[in-house]
Design an enzyme around this catalytic site. Structure first.
Site, PDB file in Angstrom:
ATOM      1  N   LYS A 140      39.219  27.718  33.120  1.00 15.75           N
ATOM      2  CA  LYS A 140      37.682  28.175  32.790  1.00 15.75           C
ATOM      3  C   LYS A 140      36.949  27.502  32.507  1.00 15.75           C
ATOM      4  O   LYS A 140      37.117  26.915  31.121  1.00 15.75           O
ATOM      5  CB  LYS A 140      37.469  29.584  32.119  1.00 15.75           C
ATOM      6  CG  LYS A 140      37.554  30.479  31.862  1.00 15.75           C
ATOM      7  CD  LYS A 140      37.826  31.474  32.584  1.00 15.75           C
ATOM      8  CE  LYS A 140      37.147  32.652  33.505  1.00 15.75           C
ATOM      9  NZ  LYS A 140      37.719  33.617  34.708  1.00 15.75           N
ATOM     10  N   ASP A 180      30.948  34.137  37.520  1.00 13.69           N
ATOM     11  CA  ASP A 180      32.122  34.825  36.529  1.00 13.69           C
ATOM     12  C   ASP A 180      30.685  35.754  35.442  1.00 13.69           C
ATOM     13  O   ASP A 180      29.358  35.350  36.795  1.00 13.69           O
ATOM     14  CB  ASP A 180      33.286  33.816  34.804  1.00 13.69           C
ATOM     15  CG  ASP A 180      34.102  34.777  34.595  1.00 13.69           C
ATOM     16  OD1 ASP A 180      34.938  35.289  34.942  1.00 13.69           O
ATOM     17  OD2 ASP A 180      33.835  35.439  33.469  1.00 13.69           O
TER      18      ASP A 180
HETATM   19  N1  GLU Z   1      36.013  34.054  37.456  1.00 11.05           N
HETATM   20  C1  GLU Z   1      36.863  34.998  38.475  1.00 11.05           C
HETATM   21  C2  GLU Z   1      38.335  34.833  37.732  1.00 11.05           C
HETATM   22  O1  GLU Z   1      38.070  35.749  37.404  1.00 11.05           O
HETATM   23  C3  GLU Z   1      37.298  34.033  39.437  1.00 11.05           C
HETATM   24  C4  GLU Z   1      37.554  32.579  39.296  1.00 11.05           C
HETATM   25  C5  GLU Z   1      37.327  31.616  40.686  1.00 11.05           C
HETATM   26  O2  GLU Z   1      37.179  31.909  42.260  1.00 11.05           O
HETATM   27  O3  GLU Z   1      37.493  30.636  40.827  1.00 11.05           O
HETATM   28  O4  GLU Z   1      39.094  35.252  38.359  1.00 11.05           O
END
Ligand code: GLU
Length: 460
Positions: A140, A180
């Site tokens: 992340k 996100d």
């Molecule tokens: N931010 C999204 C999540 O919390 C998607 C992450 C992504 O697609 O890599 O899963």
């Protein structure tokens, strides 16, 4: 006591002690990171029966290894605002686990971003990605940048500066960021452009959530919300219930909320409330989703403007009040810790049947306890909101194959993945003696794959 029982009993105690000991270490090593501690606690509490049954995980110090990210990168993000003033934000990328594949997870731009927030998200992402059954690790990233009130050019300059540093640490086989909170297709576009310019090559698979015209996947935008609805549908059917006519509250009005509302309505439910950071709207007979979509996706407006067009509806200042409205299904799709113990008690008293975490960790540990004690169907984030990252992995697959699948093809794969996640989590909960407890089931199923891959790959 028979020898086998004695042995299991002693392992159970050993597992409890081990979990306590590692959790104490996490608190000591990360004293200010309360959100990260919360995410770890939720997973650890679920793992005791697994550790007791497979003591090898304890001998391999698997928890100590899992709570330490493989790599944490923090960096300076300098940029110039429209008045010519130099501004500095802090950027992060936490590469949590590459046990199952390249690091994978979104980027969040929000003033609340700090190391604790990014670590809790990266930790969760590792298990979520494992649950999808796809070959992706967990990561992340983000920055404490507030896109609210910034001009287009400011957002572009900031995003380019962010990528100038991030580009040194990512790649299609190394780490694949996505969106996100505060990062959508527009920001991904700017990031992709900057990465391409710096790299001097067109590496489509380095980011997901791209525009459809240059390597993005159809149905990625809808995926987290649709996936949430598919999961709730699977859970309802398995429990002999139907979504038909159910009153639903969806907090937030961003990408996850909008498409969760859309699919819930398609599946027969009635969405009566949603919110943004100013407050919430309540439209008793059902929200006009087209208005919310236009306000939020096209006009960057505020949810309060909804009542100008639909004066019979109600707007109330403050977003936590949304949980006071009686409903059958609550879908917290805004942000972390939006349902606390008092909101949970209120929802239970008002007869809620099910709660699905569209956002990441929107429910506090105390609130989860209240839902489980009251036999409310509870769908944890790692399972119910995994559709977004699942379609991101499908986007990576399309980029590698230099192909573009149809909307229907991606959507049907998403449907299948969400149903598999439901089945896998349900089965793990049953196997470990707590049928219906999907918090436990999702944590265990997600954990086992990561743990086994780590053991197979040695102590690295
Ligand atoms: N931010 C999204 C999540 O919390 C998607 C992450 C992504 O697609 O890599 O899963």
């Amino acid at each position: 006591m028979k020898t086998v029982e004695k042995m299991e009993f002693s392992y159970l105690q050993q597992a409890k002690d081990y979990v306590d000991e590692v959790y104490e270490m996490v608190k000591k090593r990360n004293p200010d990171q309360v959100e990260f501690q919360q995410a770890v606690k939720e997973v650890f509490d679920s793992l005791i029966p697994v550790l007791a049954k497979h003591p090898n995980y304890m001998q391999q110090a698997i928890l100590e290894r899992m709570v330490e990210p493989e790599r944490t990168i923090t960096f300076r993000v300098p940029w110039v605002d429209d008045k010519g003033k130099v501004r500095v934000n802090r950027g992060y990328r936490v590469q949590f686990s590459s046990a199952l594949g390249p690091y994978k997870g979104g980027i969040r731009f929000h003033p609340t971003v700090n190391e604790s927030i990014i670590k809790f998200l990266g930790f969760e992402q590792t298990f979520k990605n494992s649950l999808t059954g796809q070959p992706i690790g967990g990561a992340k990233g983000g920055a404490d940048f507030d896109p609210k009130g910034k001009s287009e050019m400011e957002i572009m300059r900031f995003t380019q500066s962010f990528m100038t540093e991030l580009s040194k640490h990512i790649g299609p086989d190394l780490d694949v960021p996505a969106g996100d909170i505060g990062v959508g297709a527009k920001e991904i576009g700017y990031m992709f452009g900057q990465y391409k310019k710096l790299r001097g090559a067109y590496e489509a698979g380095v980011l997901t959530g791209k525009g459809i015209g240059y390597g993005g996947s159809l149905a990625r935008k809808e995926a987290t919300g649709y996936g949430t609805a598919y999961f709730m549908d699977a859970m309802f059917k398995d429990n002999g219930l139907s979504l038909d006519g159910c009153k639903v509250i969806v907090s937030g009005s961003g990408n996850v909320s909008i498409y969760a509302m859309e699919k819930m309505v398609e599946l027969g439910a009635n969405v009566i409330a949603c919110s943004d950071s100013d407050g919430y709207i309540y439209d008793e007979n059902g929200i006009y989703l087209e208005t919310v979509k236009r306000l939020k996706e096209e006009e960057q407006g505020r949810i309060r403007e909804y009542i100008k067009e639909h004066p019979h509806a109600m707007f109330k200042e403050g977003c936590s009040g949304i949980w006071e409205i009686p409903c059958d299904i609550a879908l917290p799709c805004a942000t972390q810790n939006e349902i606390d113990d008092s909101a949970a008690r209120l929802l239970v008293a008002n007869g809620v049947k099910a709660v699905g975490e569209g956002a990441n960790m929107p429910t506090t540990l105390e609130a989860i306890e209240i839902f489980l004690e009251n036999n409310i169907l509870f769908a944890p984030a790692k399972a119910v909101n995994a559709g977004g990252v699942a379609v991101s992995a499908l986007e990576m697959a399309q980029n590698s194959a230099r192909l573009a699948w149809s909307f229907e093809e991606v959507d049907s794969k998403l449907y299948e993945i969400m149903n598999n996640i439901y089945t896998t989590s349900t089965k793990a909960a049953e196997d470990y003696g707590q049928p219906g407890n999907l918090v436990l089931g999702a944590n265990i199923a997600g954990f086992i794959k990561v743990a086994d891959a780590m053991i197979a790959q040695g102590i690295i």
